[in-house]
Design a protein around this motif. Sequence first.
Motif, short mmCIF file in Angstrom:
data_model
loop_
_atom_site.label_atom_id
_atom_site.label_comp_id
_atom_site.label_asym_id
_atom_site.label_seq_id
_atom_site.Cartn_x
_atom_site.Cartn_y
_atom_site.Cartn_z
N LYS A 144 -46.40 -5.08 -81.94
CA LYS A 144 -46.21 -5.82 -80.68
C LYS A 144 -47.55 -6.32 -80.15
O LYS A 144 -47.67 -7.45 -79.62
CB LYS A 144 -45.53 -4.94 -79.64
CG LYS A 144 -44.07 -4.65 -79.94
CD LYS A 144 -43.47 -3.73 -78.89
CE LYS A 144 -42.01 -3.41 -79.20
NZ LYS A 144 -41.43 -2.49 -78.22
N ARG A 145 -48.58 -5.48 -80.29
CA ARG A 145 -49.91 -5.89 -79.79
C ARG A 145 -50.50 -7.02 -80.63
O ARG A 145 -51.19 -7.91 -80.12
CB ARG A 145 -50.85 -4.68 -79.82
CG ARG A 145 -52.16 -4.94 -79.08
CD ARG A 145 -51.91 -4.90 -77.58
NE ARG A 145 -53.14 -5.08 -76.84
CZ ARG A 145 -53.63 -6.28 -76.42
NH1 ARG A 145 -52.96 -7.39 -76.66
NH2 ARG A 145 -54.76 -6.34 -75.73
N LEU A 146 -50.20 -6.98 -81.95
CA LEU A 146 -50.72 -8.02 -82.84
C LEU A 146 -50.15 -9.40 -82.51
O LEU A 146 -50.74 -10.44 -82.85
CB LEU A 146 -50.43 -7.67 -84.29
CG LEU A 146 -51.22 -6.47 -84.87
CD1 LEU A 146 -50.74 -6.15 -86.27
CD2 LEU A 146 -52.72 -6.72 -84.85
N ASN A 151 -38.73 -2.04 -91.96
CA ASN A 151 -38.92 -3.48 -91.72
C ASN A 151 -38.23 -3.87 -90.42
O ASN A 151 -37.17 -3.35 -90.10
CB ASN A 151 -38.34 -4.29 -92.88
CG ASN A 151 -39.06 -4.00 -94.19
OD1 ASN A 151 -40.27 -3.85 -94.20
ND2 ASN A 151 -38.30 -3.91 -95.29
N SER A 152 -38.86 -4.75 -89.69
CA SER A 152 -38.27 -5.28 -88.46
C SER A 152 -38.64 -6.76 -88.31
O SER A 152 -39.43 -7.29 -89.10
CB SER A 152 -38.74 -4.48 -87.25
OG SER A 152 -40.12 -4.69 -87.03
N TYR A 153 -38.10 -7.40 -87.30
CA TYR A 153 -38.34 -8.83 -87.12
C TYR A 153 -39.79 -9.11 -86.74
O TYR A 153 -40.29 -10.24 -86.88
CB TYR A 153 -37.40 -9.40 -86.03
CG TYR A 153 -37.72 -8.93 -84.64
CD1 TYR A 153 -38.54 -9.68 -83.79
CD2 TYR A 153 -37.22 -7.71 -84.16
CE1 TYR A 153 -38.83 -9.24 -82.51
CE2 TYR A 153 -37.51 -7.27 -82.90
CZ TYR A 153 -38.31 -8.02 -82.07
OH TYR A 153 -38.61 -7.58 -80.82
N ILE A 154 -40.51 -8.09 -86.31
CA ILE A 154 -41.90 -8.33 -85.91
C ILE A 154 -42.90 -7.90 -86.99
O ILE A 154 -44.10 -8.09 -86.83
CB ILE A 154 -42.24 -7.59 -84.60
CG1 ILE A 154 -41.96 -6.09 -84.73
CG2 ILE A 154 -41.49 -8.19 -83.43
CD1 ILE A 154 -42.40 -5.30 -83.50
N TYR A 181 -49.53 1.78 -92.99
CA TYR A 181 -49.84 0.41 -93.44
C TYR A 181 -48.95 -0.57 -92.66
O TYR A 181 -47.73 -0.52 -92.78
CB TYR A 181 -49.60 0.29 -94.94
CG TYR A 181 -50.04 -1.02 -95.54
CD1 TYR A 181 -51.30 -1.57 -95.25
CD2 TYR A 181 -49.20 -1.72 -96.40
CE1 TYR A 181 -51.70 -2.77 -95.80
CE2 TYR A 181 -49.60 -2.92 -96.97
CZ TYR A 181 -50.85 -3.45 -96.65
OH TYR A 181 -51.24 -4.66 -97.20
N VAL A 182 -49.60 -1.40 -91.84
CA VAL A 182 -48.88 -2.33 -90.97
C VAL A 182 -49.16 -3.77 -91.45
O VAL A 182 -50.32 -4.16 -91.65
CB VAL A 182 -49.33 -2.18 -89.50
CG1 VAL A 182 -48.60 -3.20 -88.62
CG2 VAL A 182 -49.05 -0.76 -89.02
N GLN A 183 -48.06 -4.53 -91.64
CA GLN A 183 -48.20 -5.93 -92.08
C GLN A 183 -47.48 -6.85 -91.08
O GLN A 183 -46.32 -6.60 -90.74
CB GLN A 183 -47.57 -6.11 -93.47
CG GLN A 183 -48.34 -5.42 -94.59
CD GLN A 183 -47.63 -5.57 -95.91
OE1 GLN A 183 -46.56 -5.00 -96.12
NE2 GLN A 183 -48.21 -6.38 -96.79
N GLN A 184 -48.20 -7.87 -90.68
CA GLN A 184 -47.60 -8.90 -89.81
C GLN A 184 -48.40 -10.20 -89.98
O GLN A 184 -49.60 -10.24 -89.67
CB GLN A 184 -47.63 -8.48 -88.34
CG GLN A 184 -46.88 -9.46 -87.43
CD GLN A 184 -47.10 -9.15 -85.97
OE1 GLN A 184 -48.22 -9.31 -85.47
NE2 GLN A 184 -46.04 -8.72 -85.29
N LEU A 185 -47.75 -11.22 -90.50
CA LEU A 185 -48.37 -12.51 -90.73
C LEU A 185 -49.73 -12.32 -91.44
O LEU A 185 -49.76 -11.89 -92.57
CB LEU A 185 -48.54 -13.24 -89.40
CG LEU A 185 -47.22 -13.53 -88.63
CD1 LEU A 185 -47.50 -14.16 -87.27
CD2 LEU A 185 -46.30 -14.40 -89.47
N GLU A 209 -44.92 0.26 -84.29
CA GLU A 209 -44.27 -0.69 -83.39
C GLU A 209 -45.23 -1.15 -82.28
O GLU A 209 -45.26 -2.34 -81.91
CB GLU A 209 -43.03 -0.04 -82.76
CG GLU A 209 -41.88 0.11 -83.74
CD GLU A 209 -40.68 0.82 -83.12
OE1 GLU A 209 -40.77 1.15 -81.92
OE2 GLU A 209 -39.69 1.03 -83.83
N SER A 210 -46.02 -0.20 -81.76
CA SER A 210 -46.99 -0.56 -80.71
C SER A 210 -48.02 -1.55 -81.25
O SER A 210 -48.39 -2.53 -80.58
CB SER A 210 -47.69 0.69 -80.18
OG SER A 210 -46.76 1.58 -79.61
#
Length: 404
Positions: free
Chosen positions: A53-55, A96-99, A114-118, A49-50
């Motif tokens: 949010k930072r990404l 999974n979350s909105y971010i 494993y973190v995925q965002q855009l 989560e940290s």
Amino acid sequence: MKNISISTFINIIFAVAFFAITLAFVLFVNLDKERYIISQHQRYMFIAESLLKRLQTYPSSEDLESMYDQFDVKEVKKRDKKLDIINNSELQLIKNSYIGRMRVYKADDNFYIYVQQLSYNLMLKDLQPKPYNFQIALFIYTLFFITFMMLYILLGRKLKPLKKLTKQIDQFSQGDINVKINAYSNDEIGKIARSFAKALEFIKNQSKSKNLFMRNMMHELKTPITKGMIIAETLPNVRDKEILQNAFERMNNIIKELSTVEKISSNILNLHKEKVEFFHLYTQTLKLMLTDALPITTRFEKFQACVDRDLFCIVLKNLLDNAVKFNTHGDVVARATKQKVEIISHGEPLKNELDYYTEPFSQEEKRSDGFGLGLYIVKTIVDLHGFKFKYTHQKGQNIFTIIF
């Protein structure tokens, strides 16, 4: 629990204690494992989560590296390595979350976040060392196990003299008065062994003194009896001669009974069983009683009894002697079948239970003759044969029964 031996009781206590410690160890490991997994998942979710949010603020490489150091993780940059982890590792957690999306993989005792965002696809290896709770618990359990085994072995060695002493006491109870008691320790078991050894030595000395006294007495009595029987042969009066011979023969039989008592008390009385017609036993018994003219009515079946001929005749003689001596009226009845022998006489019932009269030197207060050994000898010989000896009083009759 009262009938359990000390060694068995100790074995049960140690088994229960060992089972309890093992169960506690297993429960601790499982609970610690569950606690560790929950705290680990919470940590990974916090890291993910940290980062997510930072990404959103498009951080620089230096910012990301700073976060990696803060969370004690390292980025896996090789694409092949990432694909290998995703395809071949165990998926532990997914969220999974909105971010963005977060997944946790486990490969070779290593955890990967494993973190995925855009456009971001970050694979992070957890560098935090694994807790050593299991190893500590295993070490403590091993320590307890070794301690328990040492205590068990030491206690077993401590009780070994007690087992040996118990075996020696059993040997003594079975008639082996020559058993040797050794006491090497100075503890309570050693003291008991020494006390028992002293008691055994005292019993041996008493037994030797008693046997010596009995043998000397019987030897001294046989000499005048033999002389008396020789002198009786020279008497011209046939009636006086017969009376004296019967008296001396009676005294000789009493000595034989005393000899039987000595063998019984010394536990050296051996049986020599043979099959013999019961009528022949009765005939031999009458010879021991030195007369055929007795008020006895016989009711015998024709059968063979497997007994020691000489000893069983002593049993019948003693029972018939008592029956004739204390019979108040009528004839004594001797009844014998394949199942039992009954000696029946008229008279008052015994004042005490049969066990009282089967102890040596027991007799009714009003009796002045005899030694009170008759029924003691009867009971002992009957028991040696494996038969049963009973007494009942019915319709004014005393009935002594030997059940084959």
